[in-house]
Every structure is written in C-alpha cells, then in structure tokens.
Design an enzyme around this catalytic site. Sequence first.
Site: not given
Ligand code: ADP
Length: 302
Positions: A247-248
């Site tokens: 859910a990031a």
């Molecule tokens: P998804 O969850 O849809 O695969 P991402 O992995 O690209 O999307 O992450 C979406 C956003 O969540 C990133 O742009 C950042 O803001 C945050 N995020 C994801 N992983 C991390 C991490 N390991 N550390 C800090 N922020 C993160």
Amino acid sequence: RLVVLGSVNADHVLRVPHFPRPGETLTGHGYQVVPGGKGANQAVAAARLGAPVSFIARIGDDAIGRQMQAGFAADGIDVSAVERDEALPTGIAIIYVSDEGENSIGISAEANGALSPEMVKRHESMIADAHTLLLQLEVPLESVFEAARLARAHGTRVVLNPAPARPLSAELLALVDLITPNQTEAELLTGVPVTDEASAREAAARFHQLGIQEVMITLGAQGVYCSNPSQQVLIPGFRVTAVDTTAAGDTFNGALLAAQLAGHDFHGAVRFAHGAAALSVTRLGAQSSIPSEAEVEAFLLA
Ligand code: ADP
C-alpha cells in the site's frame, strides 16, 4: 471533492514457515483478515489525509463487506455509492507471508467484477460534480473506461494509477490527465524498462505521446519522476527502514490528491505524499498502515 472508483478486498493473511508445495499441508500462524483492495486503500488514504472523498465500489452482502463499509464511513468517506451485491461475496485476497518476508497472493474479484459500466452510469452525477476522479485497475476495464469517459465529458480531472499492471487501449489512455505507474507498470505500458531517471524520462515521453499531460512514475525508495508541461524532475523520497511496502503506492496516490485538493503547490504536494508513503512502509498491513494527516505533518517537521 475527490471521487475514487475501485476495488474492495478482504485480505486473508497467514504467516507460514515456507510456501506450501503441491500436495503439502502446512501449519501457519498469525491469521488475520484485514481490509485491502487498491480502490479502498486509496480512498482511505485520501480521506485520512484530509480530502473530502466519495467512493464508488461494490461489496458483497456479507459480514466482512458490511464491516469494511463501516470502516470507510468511520474514516469520513461518503459511502452512498458503495453498492451491495446480492449474489456475490466481497472481493478477496489469500496471502501467504513467509518467514523470509516474501509473499504469495491469489485474488478473486467477486463483487468487484460486477462493478459494471451500468453501475458507473448510475453515479454519473457524483463523477460530474467532483474535482478529480481517481481510478485503478482491479475492477472491469470497461467500467474504468466508462468512468474516465464520463469524467472527461464533465470536465472532471482523471487520475489513473494503472495497477495491477495490465495492457491498456490507447482510447483509455487518451482520457487520462495524470498517470501514476510504478516501475513495473510503466514498463508494461510503454515498453521502456524503468530503472532510473533517464529511463523514467523516456517512459514519460511515451505517455505524453499517448496524450497524457502529466506523468508521475513512482520509483520505490528512489522517489518519483514527474513530467508535465512545466517541469521534468526526479523528486527523492524520505529515507526510512522499510517494514512492509504493501500500500505504499496507494498511500502515495491518496496523499498526493488530498494535498492538491487542499491547495498545496506541486512540490509541497509531492513532499506530503512522500512523507505519507514513507510512514506507511514503516508499518504492517494495507489500510492499517496508512497514517493520519497529523502524523504526516509531525513527520515532515521532524
Ligand atoms: P508501489 O507500492 O505501487 O509499487 P512504489 O514502490 O514505487 O509503488 O512506491 C510508491 C511511493 O512510496 C514512493 O514514491 C515513495 O514515496 C514511497 N516508498 C516506497 N518504498 C519506499 C521506501 N523503501 N522508502 C521510502 N519510501 C518508499
């Protein structure tokens, strides 16, 4: 007002020492049923982070569906367009989490699969009256298309988080004002493997060629690559210790639109979304990991 149209899933999570092999029965532990589904996660994120949100979704006429609907209402979401299906159960995900922290997931759309174009049409006035419509791809594509078409016809901004990754028609993409893929989704839709700023720029150029004005490709811990008529820039996220990245992306999308609706400028909105998403990766679960507006404000000041 923000309208989110999308999925609701009950996530059945079981921790296992390793993934069961064919024919094997394993004893797991820590069984939990937790609220999930990309549509629901994004609606909850936007609402918890301060936006007035209406949710268009379909659940089953079952206890878990009613319980999740009550949860949406408790987060301040307008649930008048959450419809209850008489025939199908609420959408589900069956998730094994191994001791190594890997997961293995099977999902079934159930009531989400019955969120039809006719149902979308029933809520045309809600889409017409909204400032922004936020869509993902866990409901039938023809319904996503219908919602985008209605929004465009009424001058409502269309934001598409193209997750989970699946091929899309040029007709649908041409109706999108802002697209927010992660690296996998950007590669599937443009053919460009996205690993860094240069490849993200190339993928964004393909999206612009398809008629999309604004592109934000999320790059996990690397941040987000933004490309629109006024700028092309990689904005790094915050450094945190990741516990569970579930859910990031959903938190990022909900937070970004909440901040934009609240009047933050471009960089302020991205910073707010990065802060919210970073906090969510330090916590377990989907909706349970989404922070409140006050928590994000405190994190950004620290
Ligand atoms: P998804 O969850 O849809 O695969 P991402 O992995 O690209 O999307 O992450 C979406 C956003 O969540 C990133 O742009 C950042 O803001 C945050 N995020 C994801 N992983 C991390 C991490 N390991 N550390 C800090 N922020 C993160």
